[in-house]
Scaffold this active site. Structure first.
Site, PDB file in Angstrom:
ATOM      1  N   ASP A   1       0.769  -1.239   0.118  1.00  0.00           N
ATOM      2  CA  ASP A   1       0.037  -0.056  -0.110  1.00  0.00           C
ATOM      3  C   ASP A   1       0.640   1.364  -0.156  1.00  0.00           C
ATOM      4  OD1 ASP A   1      -2.354   1.493   0.342  1.00  0.00           O
ATOM      5  OD2 ASP A   1      -2.198   1.691   2.341  1.00  0.00           O
TER       6      ASP A   1
ATOM      7  N   ASP B   1      -2.094   7.058  -6.386  1.00  0.00           N
ATOM      8  CA  ASP B   1      -2.442   5.999  -5.344  1.00  0.00           C
ATOM      9  C   ASP B   1      -2.558   4.432  -5.975  1.00  0.00           C
ATOM     10  OD1 ASP B   1      -3.124   4.874  -2.874  1.00  0.00           O
ATOM     11  OD2 ASP B   1      -5.190   5.074  -3.134  1.00  0.00           O
TER      12      ASP B   1
END
Length: 405
Positions: free
Chosen positions: A99, A277
């Site tokens: 992540d 992202d």
């Protein structure tokens, strides 16, 4: 975790790592490129747009706080990256979610931590809260972390969970976001070194950077690469264009950049700040820009998926969507603007429909967080997250103009 309220399916990108460029890694060579493959698993969850908006809201809320102890939810994403990471010596493998929106690395959500001769309990406590109630708490340990032969970190800070909620099917998180996102998550420490930071400080990589190359999910062989210390030159078809991390908050707390967007040559979003992202699936843009895009394309909101649906005729008339980042235009062709039709039913959609991958962020522009360039953008452009130089880079790949969707 977010509540499970729709028939959309959770798609996992499961990353299997093997060394491609792993000659002895010192300051001279400075990087290692690892392969990963994708596969799709099913699980019920929110519709795809709601998931990304919930993640975006958590980014914005956490970014405005002086003590950012809240991280975004990654286990409920539609496209989720996981990798096997070895901890200890001899190493025990754990399945961790990769992540870029969080920075703590921790284990113990499923498989228990096995201590070895390299395990050291610091005595500090760890608490990381995620969106919609997910959280982990436990103790901080330092240990040897192994990604592959030649890509090993000594004395890496890891969280060992005594309690974790909302992390089914994974053992924890591999956080590769900015180090400031670890602020106030570990007692008696301001921030804790990330895995990328330690690979750099220990001389394994020459630049604290991560290169990400996706092959689109619609491809029959979905293999890509994750490069520690730079980028994989064999995966790109253009020069890398870099843009500095934005100074606009709250986007500046993440991998934030400035960009403008045009559709068919007409500006729909003036230059503003947002983020890049890997944990978001769609491209989300501010509501006022989204309304212009919807009007221009003729898309109609589909409530099952949360996406705009268009007809075959509208798809035939779809124009180029351009992202102006620094001095470069990164274009999405009509095919790149649609969800892979072969995977429509995987997100609760109709197999015969055409869905656009640009969604509504849920807030007007001018908030300091006006877009997310998620997986749908990154599967078309190679991305480089460069901490050393405070910048994000992009380059075209063989899939930039692919028509497999």
């Amino acid at each position: 975790m977010f509540p499970s309220t729709s028939k959309a399916l959770l798609l996992f990108i499961l990353i299997s790592l093997t060394v491609v460029d792993a000659s002895p890694l010192g300051r001279g060579t400075g990087k290692a490129t690892l392969n990963f493959a994708t596969r799709i698993n099913g699980n019920s969850t929110l519709n795809i747009a709601e998931q990304d908006r919930a993640r975006a809201q958590t980014f914005k809320n956490a970014g405005h706080r002086s003590k950012r102890s809240t991280s975004v939810n990654v286990t409920n994403a539609v496209v989720t990256c996981t990798t096997q990471v070895g901890v200890g010596s001899p190493a025990t493998d754990y399945t961790l979610l990769i992540d870029t929106g969080s920075s703590n690395t921790w284990i113990g959500a499923s498989k228990a931590y096995i201590q070895t001769s390299t395990s050291r309990d610091t005595g500090n406590t760890v608490l990381v809260s995620y969106a919609s109630g997910s959280s982990m708490q436990g103790e901080e340990w330092t240990d040897t972390v192994t990604f592959a032969s030649g890509l090993v970190i000594g004395n890496q800070s890891i969280g060992v969970a005594s309690f974790a909620s909302g992390f089914s099917g994974v053992d924890g998180i591999l956080g590769v976001g900015p180090v400031d996102l670890t602020s106030y998550t570990v007692s008696n420490e301001g921030t804790v070194p990330t895995v990328l930071g330690n690979l750099f400080s220990q001389g394994t990589i020459s630049t604290e950077a991560l290169g990400v190359y996706y092959v689109p999910l619609s491809e029959s062989s979905s293999n890509g690469t994750l490069t520690f210390g730079g980028y994989d030159s064999s995966a790109i078809t253009s020069a890398v264009g870099y843009v500095p991390i934005t100074t606009t908050s709250p986007a500046s707390n993440y991998w934030g950049i400035d960009q403008s967007i045009s559709y068919a040559g007409t500006t729909i979003m003036s230059s503003t700040a947002g983020i890049v992202d890997t944990g978001s699936t769609l491209i989300l843009i501010a509501s006022d820009a989204f309304q212009k895009y919807q009007s221009a394309t003729g898309g109609v909101l589909d409530y099952n998926t949360g996406l705009l649906a268009i007809t075959n005729d509208q798809y035939a008339n779809l124009k180029t969507l351009s992202f102006y980042i620094a001095s470069t235009s990164y274009d999405l062709s009509p095919n790149a603007q649609i969800w892979p039709r072969s995977l429509n039913t995987a997100i609760g959609g109709s197999s015969s429909s055409i869905y656009l991958i640009v969604g509504d962020l849920g807030s007007l522009s001018g908030s300091g967080f006006d877009f997310i360039n998620g997986y749908a953008f990154l599967e078309r452009y190679y991305s480089i997250f460069d901490t050393t130089n405070g910048q994000v880079g992009f380059a075209s790949t063989a899939y930039t103009y692919a028509t497999t969707n």
